[in-house]
Write a protein that holds these residues in place. Structure first.
Motif, PDB file in Angstrom:
ATOM      1  N   SER A  58       0.846  -1.194   0.000  1.00 13.92           N
ATOM      2  CA  SER A  58       0.000   0.000   0.000  1.00 13.92           C
ATOM      3  C   SER A  58       0.877   1.237   0.000  1.00 13.92           C
ATOM      4  O   SER A  58       2.068   1.180   0.329  1.00 13.92           O
ATOM      5  N   GLY A  59       0.274   2.371  -0.334  1.00 10.31           N
ATOM      6  CA  GLY A  59       0.939   3.662  -0.235  1.00 10.31           C
ATOM      7  C   GLY A  59       0.401   4.435   0.943  1.00 10.31           C
ATOM      8  O   GLY A  59      -0.381   3.930   1.750  1.00 10.31           O
ATOM      9  N   ASN A  60       0.781   5.723   1.034  1.00 14.98           N
ATOM     10  CA  ASN A  60       0.428   6.516   2.205  1.00 14.98           C
ATOM     11  C   ASN A  60      -1.061   6.835   2.301  1.00 14.98           C
ATOM     12  O   ASN A  60      -1.557   7.151   3.384  1.00 14.98           O
ATOM     13  N   LYS A  61      -1.798   6.727   1.211  1.00 12.54           N
ATOM     14  CA  LYS A  61      -3.242   6.955   1.271  1.00 12.54           C
ATOM     15  C   LYS A  61      -4.005   5.699   1.682  1.00 12.54           C
ATOM     16  O   LYS A  61      -5.228   5.739   1.840  1.00 12.54           O
ATOM     17  N   VAL A  94      -2.418 -10.077   3.655  1.00 10.48           N
ATOM     18  CA  VAL A  94      -2.458  -8.811   4.369  1.00 10.48           C
ATOM     19  C   VAL A  94      -1.735  -7.765   3.529  1.00 10.48           C
ATOM     20  O   VAL A  94      -0.894  -8.104   2.684  1.00 10.48           O
ATOM     21  N   MET A  95      -2.069  -6.498   3.738  1.00  6.38           N
ATOM     22  CA  MET A  95      -1.454  -5.390   2.999  1.00  6.38           C
ATOM     23  C   MET A  95      -0.626  -4.552   3.965  1.00  6.38           C
ATOM     24  O   MET A  95      -1.036  -4.324   5.105  1.00  6.38           O
ATOM     25  N   ALA A  96       0.547  -4.099   3.505  1.00  9.92           N
ATOM     26  CA  ALA A  96       1.437  -3.310   4.353  1.00  9.92           C
ATOM     27  C   ALA A  96       2.117  -2.237   3.510  1.00  9.92           C
ATOM     28  O   ALA A  96       2.168  -2.338   2.277  1.00  9.92           O
ATOM     29  N   PRO A  97       2.672  -1.200   4.144  1.00  5.23           N
ATOM     30  CA  PRO A  97       3.265  -0.096   3.391  1.00  5.23           C
ATOM     31  C   PRO A  97       4.453  -0.521   2.541  1.00  5.23           C
ATOM     32  O   PRO A  97       5.454  -1.031   3.046  1.00  5.23           O
ATOM     33  N   GLY A  98       4.331  -0.292   1.231  1.00 12.72           N
ATOM     34  CA  GLY A  98       5.421  -0.547   0.306  1.00 12.72           C
ATOM     35  C   GLY A  98       5.747   0.658  -0.551  1.00 12.72           C
ATOM     36  O   GLY A  98       6.696   0.651  -1.324  1.00 12.72           O
ATOM     37  N   GLY A  99       4.916   1.701  -0.401  1.00 13.71           N
ATOM     38  CA  GLY A  99       5.139   2.923  -1.166  1.00 13.71           C
ATOM     39  C   GLY A  99       4.347   2.956  -2.456  1.00 13.71           C
ATOM     40  O   GLY A  99       3.915   1.928  -2.974  1.00 13.71           O
ATOM     41  N   ASP A 100       4.146   4.163  -2.972  1.00  9.88           N
ATOM     42  CA  ASP A 100       3.474   4.370  -4.256  1.00  9.88           C
ATOM     43  C   ASP A 100       3.806   5.777  -4.702  1.00  9.88           C
ATOM     44  O   ASP A 100       3.270   6.759  -4.188  1.00  9.88           O
ATOM     45  N   SER A 101       4.705   5.900  -5.661  1.00  9.23           N
ATOM     46  CA  SER A 101       5.225   7.196  -6.087  1.00  9.23           C
ATOM     47  C   SER A 101       4.360   7.869  -7.139  1.00  9.23           C
ATOM     48  O   SER A 101       4.705   8.954  -7.613  1.00  9.23           O
ATOM     49  N   PRO A 131       6.272  12.639   0.624  1.00  7.63           N
ATOM     50  CA  PRO A 131       6.421  13.517  -0.551  1.00  7.63           C
ATOM     51  C   PRO A 131       6.977  12.845  -1.791  1.00  7.63           C
ATOM     52  O   PRO A 131       6.769  13.335  -2.906  1.00  7.63           O
ATOM     53  N   ASN A 132       7.685  11.729  -1.629  1.00  9.33           N
ATOM     54  CA  ASN A 132       8.112  10.991  -2.823  1.00  9.33           C
ATOM     55  C   ASN A 132       7.414   9.640  -2.910  1.00  9.33           C
ATOM     56  O   ASN A 132       7.702   8.845  -3.803  1.00  9.33           O
ATOM     57  N   GLY A 133       6.530   9.370  -1.961  1.00 13.84           N
ATOM     58  CA  GLY A 133       5.718   8.161  -1.989  1.00 13.84           C
ATOM     59  C   GLY A 133       6.410   6.902  -1.526  1.00 13.84           C
ATOM     60  O   GLY A 133       5.769   5.859  -1.403  1.00 13.84           O
ATOM     61  N   ARG A 134       7.698   6.965  -1.252  1.00 14.98           N
ATOM     62  CA  ARG A 134       8.481   5.753  -1.001  1.00 14.98           C
ATOM     63  C   ARG A 134       8.748   5.531   0.483  1.00 14.98           C
ATOM     64  O   ARG A 134       8.444   6.382   1.318  1.00 14.98           O
TER      65      ARG A 134
END
Length: 506
Positions: free
Chosen positions: A355-358, A374-381, A390-393
């Motif tokens: 997932s990303g920050n949203k 399960v879903m976990a933070p991996g970033g989304d630029s 700010p860079n999604g990562r």
């Protein structure tokens, strides 16, 4: 996009440790056939039962092979041979051989052993690790899973070890050095264990990044990992190019299962095939050998966490593989559900989407009903750039010697180096860290750990409009990304978003 290692698995054999790999081994000198004149290749030899007999080892020798490592507990041997047609010759000569698949060329010493692993030691209670370090404001990913709140209750136990099966780790990094378990770290590149620290030093950067997310220390500098009090073992299965060959993957899981390692993180797929097809005799041998090794680790108390990969593919409905083999020239091939990604689709493995920050699925993340847990933070630029990201990562530790390879670097005032990356590779270690916290809270069996993680995840419904992903169809077959299921379980987020605080009962 940060590839999550196709070093197919996206992703020196010297002193051997005690336990499973400790007994002295004898080199097997080929006899029988004349010396081979071809290029030496590494083979995984799969036997029909969970044993490798002396007669079978003699058959390897007579067919022109040298045993690199024998794993009789699962009926697998890693063999090197420069004889053309070695695999077919061995299968013809030894009726106990189920399959012999060539993997890649590695010149390694001949070693073999077969000793039972130690009993898993009791877990000491975890201690709180409240607060952040100097780069805490950049760790949106930790805030998203409530890791700081969880750490304030339980930061993990030093008697819990997470094996990061990756490209090694930089044990000199100041945010990792306090937590590195040298006794349980190893290189498995080539298929046989080598515990010399130089062998498992990270020469790629990927492993150091995933290790930091799991267990960067709470030491006043840089960042803090999900479980900053636990120990981290570098289990190097990926080479400098990020390729994780089958013999290394088998060795890595046998090591984890024999050393009492409670959790492994696996941010890769096992090369050279993204999808291993069980209806292909060569790939079936690779799949079965890896499955047996993973099962060995699970039966010995190891919780296995794995990333789902970054091709926006629906793993529940694969139709085409356009990116394999990734160590030579990829060729488009039609595939079915007889084909699966290792290790994420092996039974009992916790499969992680990104997932990303949203808070919704990253544009690149694979997914699939029955594969996503399960879903976990991996970033989304692209879709999820925010003020907090700010860079999604995702930011994590990175070797100073390789920092020039990082496009988005951060240097702590102390001089410690960090890098922003994105991928399901970054998502999985969040789950592995939470698994370590769960084990630190007294839950031990892999099934119970998985149930705690999935049962406490925050429900996430499918996006109301999956058209937001239209710019990034599946890389392998060009299909649009489609989410199926409800908030309780769906193909994008599995059982929901990882919640560290709820997982430990906070």
């Amino acid at each position: 996009m940060q590839k999550f290692f196709r070093i197919a698995a996206p992703i020196g054999v010297a002193a051997l440790a005690a336990s499973l790999f400790a007994a002295p081994a004898q080199a097997l000198v080929p006899s029988g056939p004349a010396a081979g004149t071809g290029t030496a290749q590494t083979y995984l030899v799969l036997y029909k039962g969970n044993s490798v007999s002396g007669a079978s080892l003699a058959a390897v020798r007579n067919a022109g092979g040298t045993v690199v490592q024998s794993y009789p507990q699962i009926g697998v041997a890693v063999v090197s041979s420069d004889h053309a047609g070695f695999g077919a010759a061995l299968q013809s000569a030894d009726a106990s051989v189920q399959g012999a698949a060539s993997t890649a060329s590695f010149g390694v010493a001949a070693k073999e052993d077969a000793t039972a692993g130690p009993a898993v030691a009791p877990v000491a209670p975890g201690a709180p690790a409240p607060g952040n370090d100097t780069l805490g404001a950049l760790q949106w990913d930790m805030d998203q899973i409530q890791a700081p709140a969880a750490r304030a209750v339980n930061g993990g136990s030093p008697s819990v070890v997470v094996g990061d099966i990756d490209t090694g780790l930089d044990y000199t990094h100041p945010d990792l050095a306090p937590n590195v378990d040298f006794a349980k770290s190893v290189s498995c590149v080539g298929g046989a264990p080598d515990q010399s620290p130089a062998a498992w030093m990270d020469d790629n950067g990927h492993g150091t990044h995933t290790a930091g997310t799991i267990a960067a220390a709470k030491n006043g500098i840089g960042m803090v990992g999900v479980a900053p009090n636990v120990k981290i073992a570098g289990i190097k299965a990926g080479n400098a190019d990020g390729l994780f060959y089958p013999e290394a993957v088998v060795c890595a899981f046998m090591w984890a299962g024999s050393q009492g390692i409670q959790v492994t993180n696996n941010s890769y797929f096992a090369d050279p095939w993204l999808f291993n097809c069980k209806n292909d005799p060569v790939q079936r041998s690779i799949w079965e050998a890896e499955r047996r090794a993973i099962r060995f680790a699970q039966q010995n108390g190891t919780t296995v966490v794995a990333a789902q990969d970054n091709q926006a593919d629906d793993l529940a409905h694969p139709t085409q593989d356009a990116t394999s083999p990734d160590d030579t020239t990829p060729a488009v091939r039609d595939i079915t559900n007889a084909c699966a990604v290792v290790p994420t689709e092996v039974p009992g493995v916790i499969g992680v989407t990104a997932s990303g920050n949203k808070g919704f699925k990253s544009f690149f993340s694979n997914y699939g009903s029955g594969t996503a847990d399960v879903m976990a933070p991996g970033g989304d630029s692209v879709l999820q750039v925010t003020a907090a990201a700010p860079n999604g990562r995702v930011l994590s530790t990175y070797p100073a010697a390789l920092i020039s390879h990082c496009l988005r670097k951060v240097v702590d005032p102390s001089g410690a180096t960090y890098c922003y990356l994105q991928g399901t590779s970054m998502a999985a270690p969040h789950v592995a860290g939470v698994a370590a916290l769960v084990v630190s809270s007294g839950v031990s069996s892999p099934g119970a750990v998985a149930a705690r993680i999935t049962g406490t995840a925050d429900p996430v419904a499918c996006p109301p409009d999956t058209g937001i992903y239209s710019f990034f169809p599946a890389l392998d077959n060009g299909a649009p990304q489609v989410c199926k299921g409800g908030a309780g379980y769906n193909s994008f987020s599995g059982h929901g978003a990882l919640n560290a605080l709820r997982a430990i009962g906070g």
